[in-house]
Design a protein around this motif. Sequence first.
Motif, PDB file in Angstrom:
ATOM      1  N   GLN A  77       0.844  -1.192   0.000  1.00  0.00           N
ATOM      2  CA  GLN A  77       0.000   0.000   0.000  1.00  0.00           C
ATOM      3  C   GLN A  77       0.885   1.250   0.000  1.00  0.00           C
ATOM      4  OE1 GLN A  77      -2.850   0.174   3.137  1.00  0.00           O
ATOM      5  NE2 GLN A  77      -3.928  -1.668   2.522  1.00  0.00           N
ATOM      6  N   VAL A  78       0.577   2.171  -0.908  1.00  0.00           N
ATOM      7  CA  VAL A  78       1.289   3.439  -0.964  1.00  0.00           C
ATOM      8  C   VAL A  78       0.274   4.571  -0.837  1.00  0.00           C
ATOM      9  CG1 VAL A  78       2.838   4.939  -2.271  1.00  0.00           C
ATOM     10  CG2 VAL A  78       3.078   2.446  -2.431  1.00  0.00           C
ATOM     11  N   HIS A  79       0.435   5.377   0.190  1.00  0.00           N
ATOM     12  CA  HIS A  79      -0.425   6.532   0.431  1.00  0.00           C
ATOM     13  C   HIS A  79       0.336   7.786   0.002  1.00  0.00           C
ATOM     14  CE1 HIS A  79      -3.191   4.101   2.984  1.00  0.00           C
ATOM     15  NE2 HIS A  79      -2.071   3.406   3.188  1.00  0.00           N
ATOM     16  N   LEU A  80      -0.277   8.613  -0.826  1.00  0.00           N
ATOM     17  CA  LEU A  80       0.372   9.810  -1.331  1.00  0.00           C
ATOM     18  C   LEU A  80      -0.061  11.038  -0.539  1.00  0.00           C
ATOM     19  CD1 LEU A  80       0.071   9.379  -5.216  1.00  0.00           C
ATOM     20  CD2 LEU A  80       1.991   8.782  -3.732  1.00  0.00           C
ATOM     21  N   ALA A  81       0.903  11.873  -0.191  1.00  0.00           N
ATOM     22  CA  ALA A  81       0.645  13.193   0.399  1.00  0.00           C
ATOM     23  C   ALA A  81       1.282  14.198  -0.560  1.00  0.00           C
ATOM     24  CB  ALA A  81       1.254  13.295   1.790  1.00  0.00           C
ATOM     25  N   ILE A  82       0.452  14.992  -1.234  1.00  0.00           N
ATOM     26  CA  ILE A  82       0.893  15.750  -2.397  1.00  0.00           C
ATOM     27  C   ILE A  82       0.711  17.245  -2.191  1.00  0.00           C
ATOM     28  CG2 ILE A  82       0.554  16.093  -4.872  1.00  0.00           C
ATOM     29  CD1 ILE A  82       1.565  13.334  -4.180  1.00  0.00           C
ATOM     30  N   GLY A  83       1.791  18.004  -2.349  1.00  0.00           N
ATOM     31  CA  GLY A  83       1.654  19.445  -2.457  1.00  0.00           C
ATOM     32  C   GLY A  83       0.919  19.755  -3.749  1.00  0.00           C
ATOM     33  N   ILE A  84      -0.251  20.375  -3.663  1.00  0.00           N
ATOM     34  CA  ILE A  84      -1.143  20.510  -4.819  1.00  0.00           C
ATOM     35  C   ILE A  84      -0.453  21.275  -5.946  1.00  0.00           C
ATOM     36  CG2 ILE A  84      -3.394  21.346  -5.604  1.00  0.00           C
ATOM     37  CD1 ILE A  84      -4.263  21.315  -2.643  1.00  0.00           C
ATOM     38  N   PRO A  85      -0.322  20.679  -7.139  1.00  0.00           N
ATOM     39  CA  PRO A  85       0.250  21.399  -8.270  1.00  0.00           C
ATOM     40  C   PRO A  85      -0.753  22.385  -8.860  1.00  0.00           C
ATOM     41  CG  PRO A  85      -0.339  19.181  -8.937  1.00  0.00           C
ATOM     42  CD  PRO A  85      -0.591  19.264  -7.463  1.00  0.00           C
ATOM     43  N   ALA A  86      -0.258  23.310  -9.679  1.00  0.00           N
ATOM     44  CA  ALA A  86      -1.095  24.379 -10.218  1.00  0.00           C
ATOM     45  C   ALA A  86      -1.987  23.884 -11.350  1.00  0.00           C
ATOM     46  CB  ALA A  86      -0.214  25.520 -10.703  1.00  0.00           C
ATOM     47  N   ASN A  87      -2.975  24.736 -11.680  1.00  0.00           N
ATOM     48  CA  ASN A  87      -3.891  24.523 -12.803  1.00  0.00           C
ATOM     49  C   ASN A  87      -4.637  23.196 -12.656  1.00  0.00           C
ATOM     50  OD1 ASN A  87      -2.962  26.988 -13.943  1.00  0.00           O
ATOM     51  ND2 ASN A  87      -1.176  25.917 -14.771  1.00  0.00           N
TER      52      ASN A  87
END
Length: 243
Positions: A77-87
């Motif tokens: 299992q891989v859980h992603l925590a993502i700094g929201i990219p633009a557009n």
Amino acid sequence: MPPRLHCPVPLQEGALLELPSTAARHVQVLRLQPGDPVTLFDGRAGEWDASVERMGRSEVLVRVGSHRAIDREPAVQVHLAIGIPANERMDWLVEKAAELGAASIQPLATERTVLRLQGERALKKQAHWQAIAAAACEQCGGNRVPVVHAIADLASWTPPAGLLRRVLSFDVAARPLQGTRADAPVLLLSGPEGGLSPREEDRARAEGFEPVTLGPRVLRAETAPLAALAALTLASAPEVPAP
């Protein structure tokens, strides 16, 4: 292969079920007719055979058939925590993350995040991303739809416990991702355009995130976490038994 429909309601063999609006529209767009087969999944586990029973102007009734306990998820299992990219790049990221088998997606507002969402706009965007994840699972055969969490501020976000923590980093001392242990669920943190700030990365390290790298090439904010996700999930994908 019958069309796959995400149907997040209780499913039971033999039940006559009115499809939720999104699934019903899908059936109507495909111009299915009574007797045509479909596959239903609730996003949690397995899938059901079903057939169209009746078509109305806006409603579609199906007869639920037998359940198949088939699982196409990665072994890790891989859980992603993502700094929201633009557009609209986050839309694409969510879609591809669901296709690659992400277990969950945590959108984060960081110091370098361009897209700032709060209140009702943030809730609508979360629902939009969740729908994208469900549609991606319809297409790729995934039976577990990744949860897209509410947008959180990285400065006040508390990472979930019990996961191996990795952060994609530009640090020259970062270890190659492929060489790190991944025999337990992983939480992968990745920044927006420009990456995490030095202060944010220091805080991540203090919270147990190990810096990792994908190599010398500089990948876009929406590409890097997907490349890392693929490296972790595709290598661990289980064999799928024949239907």
